[in-house]
Enzyme design. Sequence first.
Site, PDB file in Angstrom:
ATOM      1  N   GLU A  51       0.822  -1.216   0.000  1.00  0.00           N
ATOM      2  CA  GLU A  51       0.000   0.000   0.000  1.00  0.00           C
ATOM      3  C   GLU A  51       0.856   1.267   0.000  1.00  0.00           C
ATOM      4  O   GLU A  51       0.448   2.285  -0.533  1.00  0.00           O
ATOM      5  CB  GLU A  51      -0.940   0.015   1.211  1.00  0.00           C
ATOM      6  CG  GLU A  51      -1.986  -1.074   1.189  1.00  0.00           C
ATOM      7  CD  GLU A  51      -3.018  -0.879   0.093  1.00  0.00           C
ATOM      8  OE1 GLU A  51      -2.611  -0.921  -1.090  1.00  0.00           O
ATOM      9  OE2 GLU A  51      -4.202  -0.705   0.392  1.00  0.00           O
TER      10      GLU A  51
ATOM     11  N   THR B 287      -5.738   7.312  -5.112  1.00  0.00           N
ATOM     12  CA  THR B 287      -5.742   7.328  -3.640  1.00  0.00           C
ATOM     13  C   THR B 287      -4.786   8.397  -3.132  1.00  0.00           C
ATOM     14  O   THR B 287      -5.092   9.125  -2.194  1.00  0.00           O
ATOM     15  CB  THR B 287      -5.349   5.939  -3.095  1.00  0.00           C
ATOM     16  OG1 THR B 287      -6.316   5.000  -3.548  1.00  0.00           O
ATOM     17  CG2 THR B 287      -5.314   5.923  -1.567  1.00  0.00           C
TER      18      THR B 287
HETATM   19  N1  HSE Z   1      -7.942   4.760   4.193  1.00  0.00           N
HETATM   20  C1  HSE Z   1      -7.508   4.857   2.831  1.00  0.00           C
HETATM   21  C2  HSE Z   1      -7.894   6.215   2.290  1.00  0.00           C
HETATM   22  C3  HSE Z   1      -8.171   3.784   2.016  1.00  0.00           C
HETATM   23  O1  HSE Z   1      -9.041   6.587   2.483  1.00  0.00           O
HETATM   24  O2  HSE Z   1      -7.060   6.895   1.713  1.00  0.00           O
HETATM   25  C4  HSE Z   1      -7.826   3.820   0.556  1.00  0.00           C
HETATM   26  O3  HSE Z   1      -8.575   2.812  -0.113  1.00  0.00           O
END
Ligand code: HSE
Length: 297
Positions: free
Chosen positions: A128, A179
């Site tokens: 990630e 993201t």
């Molecule tokens: N918590 C993360 C965000 C999840 O909201 O950026 C991304 O899928």
Amino acid sequence: EKIKVISPATSANLGPGYDIFGLALSEPYDTITLSRSGGGISISVKGEGANKIPTDVDKNTAGVVVREIIKDFNIKEGVKIEIEKGIRPGSGLGSSAASSAGAAFAMNELFNLNLSKLELVKYASLGESISAGFPHADNVAPAIYGGFTMVVNYNPLEVLHIPVDFEVVVALPDIEVSTKKAREILPDSISLRSMVNNVGKACGMIYSLFKKDVELFGRCMMGDSVVEPYRSQLIPGYLEVKEKIKDLVYGITISGSGPGVIIIPKEGKISRIKEVLDEVWACPVYHTKVGTGIQIL
Ligand code: HSE
């Protein structure tokens, strides 16, 4: 020798639980096959949005995880990674997380490493970092544990898990949201009132899971006053859908960083919900339920 797993979509945040809450879904999912090979790491990707996914080991979320595990356990063999995407990349459904969590899980099986679920989450969250710029674990945790998870601490990582079972609808409007960008638009600090609001709603959600009160879950899920107001601007049509759908659902919010949305439907309202989604977005819709996480095939 090879290991094949299915690794599910996940929905992170769920409103007030930014970077904390996550839910495993039954569908869609990626299929990941790892095989022992002579030397080096090779990656092939096919399926949904495969052309957008790098196959370079250092840039691929599964590749990074496999590379780190090989290094840490001093594994002398190579690994062939085959990814079949069922989850569209950049959808807000944990597409990158499904591949990195699936890779960590399969590595553990392939080389009998005896890693705990928490250790698998740690490895998977490395994937990630490269896609979001931060090793957020709220998608990889539910992929590995199934059900509902809470990342109650980062560094050291601590994950709590509650098995739950209810129906969800997920819509994937045809919009791209990175993201990384969706994180960059968020404020660095928030007001004390917003903190009180979000903690209150998060408490309501956890309580609802023990009481099996899906109405309370959905209502609190919609109460985020920190993240959703910024991110809803990145998703044309979102506020319109939210307004048109309000009597048909217990809750609706942005799934992860979007553009996907997660809906907790009221009984018997699925076809009306689909009509509203079709009217505004004409996009793919999954009628699914909470899932049990990664499974070996
Ligand atoms: N918590 C993360 C965000 C999840 O909201 O950026 C991304 O899928």
